[in-house]
Write an enzyme that holds these catalytic residues in place. Structure first.
Site, PDB file in Angstrom:
ATOM      1  N   ARG A  66      14.153  22.226  21.865  1.00  0.00           N
ATOM      2  CA  ARG A  66      14.544  20.932  21.327  1.00  0.00           C
ATOM      3  C   ARG A  66      14.601  21.394  19.831  1.00  0.00           C
ATOM      4  NH1 ARG A  66      10.356  19.666  18.318  1.00  0.00           N
ATOM      5  NH2 ARG A  66       8.317  20.153  19.186  1.00  0.00           N
ATOM      6  N   GLY A  68      13.651  20.551  15.509  1.00  0.00           N
ATOM      7  CA  GLY A  68      12.632  20.188  14.971  1.00  0.00           C
ATOM      8  C   GLY A  68      11.465  21.126  14.938  1.00  0.00           C
ATOM      9  N   THR A  71       4.864  19.850  17.213  1.00  0.00           N
ATOM     10  CA  THR A  71       3.993  18.763  17.447  1.00  0.00           C
ATOM     11  C   THR A  71       2.913  18.575  18.625  1.00  0.00           C
ATOM     12  OG1 THR A  71       4.145  16.314  17.438  1.00  0.00           O
ATOM     13  CG2 THR A  71       5.700  17.330  18.984  1.00  0.00           C
ATOM     14  N   ALA A 133       7.347  11.046  16.324  1.00  0.00           N
ATOM     15  CA  ALA A 133       8.065  12.321  15.985  1.00  0.00           C
ATOM     16  C   ALA A 133       9.360  11.939  17.176  1.00  0.00           C
ATOM     17  CB  ALA A 133       7.115  13.383  16.283  1.00  0.00           C
ATOM     18  N   LEU A 134      10.388  12.849  16.794  1.00  0.00           N
ATOM     19  CA  LEU A 134      11.504  12.896  17.596  1.00  0.00           C
ATOM     20  C   LEU A 134      12.303  14.417  17.468  1.00  0.00           C
ATOM     21  CD1 LEU A 134      14.371  12.728  15.957  1.00  0.00           C
ATOM     22  CD2 LEU A 134      13.437  10.392  15.465  1.00  0.00           C
ATOM     23  N   CYS A 164       5.005  18.741  12.554  1.00  0.00           N
ATOM     24  CA  CYS A 164       6.218  18.887  12.058  1.00  0.00           C
ATOM     25  C   CYS A 164       6.815  19.696  11.018  1.00  0.00           C
ATOM     26  CB  CYS A 164       6.820  17.321  11.797  1.00  0.00           C
ATOM     27  SG  CYS A 164       6.545  16.194  13.035  1.00  0.00           S
TER      28      CYS A 164
END
Length: 204
Positions: A66, A68, A71, A133-134, A164
């Site tokens: 992913r 980012g 986390t 968060a994403l 992050c």
């Protein structure tokens, strides 16, 4: 769009299921939101750096595909995985990120909590502390992975990382901001419905 509550799940199992779903879906496959709660795990995004891990522990660290940075996921955190065909909806990835962030902000409004964004730091914040968060993966205009929202959890593992990628970034959670006792599933389902409403309004 279907909402599926999968309960407590191992991270690697769900990640594999997301990839299989995305790789085997066709133009008629219904989009899905998966509500999940994970056992303790750190996940690294594709741009995360090893130095963002500040101390070692028995919590596993998983390198994912992913976007980012690093986390933490754990019990008491609502994770919503977004398995969505962006091309069919005619929504770009930047718009999808905006939709997710605005959905979280609107959810917090229902608890009389004012949230905000930070430039260059995806996610949602309350008083400069991160509550959600994403991170997404786009494959042939279809996305998977999604968002995590802190409801009522042990926040101490966040001290073992630069959340992050930001040194000293504070984190917060819903139970510390309100006396509301909504369950994780209630919060996740409310957020999922807000998210679906946003997607429906923004599709072309």
């Amino acid at each position: 769009m279907r909402i599926i509550n999968l309960g407590r799940q191992d991270y690697l199992n769900i990640w594999e299921r997301m990839k299989i779903f995305t790789n085997t879906r066709d133009k008629n496959t219904q989009d899905e939101l998966w509500i999940v709660e994970h056992s303790p795990v750190f996940t690294q995004g594709i741009s995360s750096k090893p130095e963002y891990v500040l101390s070692s522990s028995n919590i596993p660290i998983i390198q994912t595909d992913r976007g980012g940075q690093i986390t933490y996921h754990g019990p008491g955190q609502a994770v919503i995985y977004c398995l969505i065909d962006l091309k069919r909806l005619e929504i770009g990835i930047k718009k999808m990120i905006e939709i997710i962030e605005n959905s979280i902000i609107d959810l917090l409004k229902t608890y009389a909590i004012k949230a905000h964004l930070k430039s260059g730091a995806p996610g949602v914040y309350v008083n400069n502390a991160k509550i959600a968060a994403l991170g997404l993966k786009v494959k042939q205009s279809k996305i998977y992975h999604g968002l995590s929202f802190n409801v009522d959890m042990d926040l101490s593992p966040f001290m073992q990382i630069n959340p992050c990628g930001y040194q000293g970034l504070k984190v917060t959670q819903l139970c510390d901001l309100t006396g509301n006792s909504d369950t994780l599933n209630t919060v996740a389902e409310k957020l999922s419905l807000i998210l679906i409403n946003y997607v429906t309004r923004n599709r072309h």
